[in-house]
Design a protein around this motif. Structure first.
Motif, short mmCIF file in Angstrom:
data_model
loop_
_atom_site.label_atom_id
_atom_site.label_comp_id
_atom_site.label_asym_id
_atom_site.label_seq_id
_atom_site.Cartn_x
_atom_site.Cartn_y
_atom_site.Cartn_z
N PHE A 1 -8.06 57.27 -76.75
CA PHE A 1 -8.79 56.25 -76.01
C PHE A 1 -7.95 54.99 -75.81
O PHE A 1 -7.97 54.39 -74.73
CB PHE A 1 -10.11 55.90 -76.70
N LEU A 2 -7.19 54.60 -76.81
CA LEU A 2 -6.34 53.42 -76.66
C LEU A 2 -5.27 53.64 -75.58
O LEU A 2 -5.08 52.80 -74.71
CB LEU A 2 -5.69 53.07 -78.00
N ARG A 3 -4.61 54.78 -75.64
CA ARG A 3 -3.58 55.09 -74.62
C ARG A 3 -4.18 55.24 -73.23
O ARG A 3 -3.58 54.84 -72.24
CB ARG A 3 -2.84 56.37 -75.00
N TYR A 4 -5.36 55.84 -73.16
CA TYR A 4 -6.01 56.09 -71.88
C TYR A 4 -6.26 54.79 -71.12
O TYR A 4 -6.19 54.76 -69.89
CB TYR A 4 -7.32 56.85 -72.10
N THR A 5 -6.55 53.73 -71.83
CA THR A 5 -6.89 52.46 -71.17
C THR A 5 -5.74 51.89 -70.36
O THR A 5 -5.98 51.07 -69.48
CB THR A 5 -7.34 51.38 -72.18
N VAL A 6 -4.52 52.30 -70.62
CA VAL A 6 -3.38 51.70 -69.89
C VAL A 6 -2.80 52.62 -68.83
O VAL A 6 -1.83 52.24 -68.17
CB VAL A 6 -2.27 51.24 -70.87
N ALA B 1 -9.68 52.37 -83.64
CA ALA B 1 -10.94 52.46 -82.91
C ALA B 1 -11.40 51.07 -82.44
O ALA B 1 -11.84 50.90 -81.29
CB ALA B 1 -12.01 53.10 -83.78
N GLN B 2 -11.29 50.09 -83.31
CA GLN B 2 -11.72 48.73 -82.96
C GLN B 2 -10.92 48.21 -81.77
O GLN B 2 -11.48 47.68 -80.81
CB GLN B 2 -11.54 47.80 -84.16
N HIS B 3 -9.61 48.40 -81.82
CA HIS B 3 -8.78 47.87 -80.74
C HIS B 3 -8.87 48.71 -79.47
O HIS B 3 -8.66 48.19 -78.37
CB HIS B 3 -7.35 47.68 -81.23
N ALA B 4 -9.20 49.99 -79.59
CA ALA B 4 -9.46 50.80 -78.39
C ALA B 4 -10.69 50.24 -77.66
O ALA B 4 -10.73 50.21 -76.43
CB ALA B 4 -9.67 52.26 -78.76
N GLY B 5 -11.69 49.78 -78.42
CA GLY B 5 -12.85 49.15 -77.81
C GLY B 5 -12.50 47.85 -77.11
O GLY B 5 -12.95 47.58 -76.00
N HIS B 6 -11.68 47.04 -77.77
CA HIS B 6 -11.20 45.80 -77.12
C HIS B 6 -10.47 46.14 -75.83
O HIS B 6 -10.67 45.50 -74.79
CB HIS B 6 -10.23 45.04 -78.03
N ASP C 1 -9.70 45.98 -63.65
CA ASP C 1 -9.88 46.75 -62.42
C ASP C 1 -11.13 47.63 -62.40
O ASP C 1 -11.29 48.48 -61.52
CB ASP C 1 -8.65 47.59 -62.11
N GLY C 2 -12.01 47.46 -63.36
CA GLY C 2 -13.25 48.22 -63.37
C GLY C 2 -13.17 49.58 -64.04
O GLY C 2 -14.20 50.23 -64.25
N GLN C 3 -11.97 50.05 -64.38
CA GLN C 3 -11.85 51.38 -65.02
C GLN C 3 -12.40 51.31 -66.44
O GLN C 3 -12.18 50.34 -67.15
CB GLN C 3 -10.41 51.85 -65.06
N LYS C 4 -13.12 52.37 -66.83
CA LYS C 4 -13.68 52.47 -68.17
C LYS C 4 -13.09 53.70 -68.87
O LYS C 4 -12.80 54.70 -68.23
CB LYS C 4 -15.20 52.65 -68.11
N SER C 5 -12.95 53.60 -70.18
CA SER C 5 -12.49 54.74 -70.95
C SER C 5 -13.59 55.77 -71.11
O SER C 5 -13.33 56.96 -71.17
CB SER C 5 -12.01 54.31 -72.34
N MET C 6 -14.82 55.30 -71.20
CA MET C 6 -15.96 56.20 -71.35
C MET C 6 -17.10 55.67 -70.49
O MET C 6 -17.21 54.49 -70.24
CB MET C 6 -16.41 56.23 -72.82
N GLY C 7 -17.95 56.58 -70.07
CA GLY C 7 -19.17 56.16 -69.37
C GLY C 7 -19.06 55.95 -67.90
O GLY C 7 -18.16 55.96 -67.22
#
Length: 170
Positions: free
Chosen positions: A25-30, A150-155, A164-170
């Motif tokens: 999830f952390l990597r996915y955000t970038v 996990a905490q920083h993946a949420g941040h 840009d509006g992209q979300k990791s989940m949902g």
């Protein structure tokens, strides 16, 4: 996946799986971001995506060093390094930040797949945020790495959504 990872079972496998999930999830955000976007601080905090990955990398490396070499090897009391770990500094690239994270992740994964004794304990470094004369087991250290990731993946998810509006989940 290596043969060792395929045959890993029990608590070691569960810890590795949990850590892998939150790293993803952390990597996915970038994904798909430029270095400039990774350095943006678009929220009320001073956090940026590249800095969050740098911070998680630094934290995991510090705890890996703690497991391997004891409390004197942990870099957590270096305040300037800690503060800089949340920033993309001039000349840093997202590609290099991700490569550093991958290298540190691989070392931690190898430690887990080696069957390290999770009950082994070490005294914590002297720091104002640790109770005096306390120790953590390797299990507790790994749980801390998972929680921090996990905490920083949420941040990171919030920051990416702001960019840009992209979300990791949902």
């Amino acid at each position: 996946m290596t043969t060792t990872e395929q045959t890993l079972t029990g608590e070691h496998a569960e810890l590795l799986e949990a850590l892998g999930k939150h790293r993803f999830f952390l990597r996915y955000t970038v994904q798909g971001l430029t270095d400039e976007q990774a350095a943006l601080t678009p929220t009320a905090s001073q956090l940026c995506l590249g800095g969050l990955i740098k911070h998680v990398t630094r934290a995991e490396q510090g705890w890996y060093d703690f497991i391997q070499h004891g409390p004197d090897a942990h870099s957590g009391t270096d305040i300037e390094g800690h503060l800089n770990s949340f920033r993309m500094l001039p000349g840093e690239t997202l590609e290099a930040v991700l490569a550093d994270y991958e290298a540190v992740s691989r070392r931690t994964d190898e430690l887990l797949t080696s069957g390290v004794d999770l009950n082994q304990s070490r005294p914590l470094p002297v720091a104002p945020w640790f109770p005096p004369n306390s120790s953590w087991s390797i299990r507790r250290v790994l749980m801390h790495i998972i929680a921090e990731t996990a905490q920083h993946a949420g941040h990171a998810d919030i920051i990416r959504e702001t960019i840009d509006g992209q979300k990791s989940m949902g």
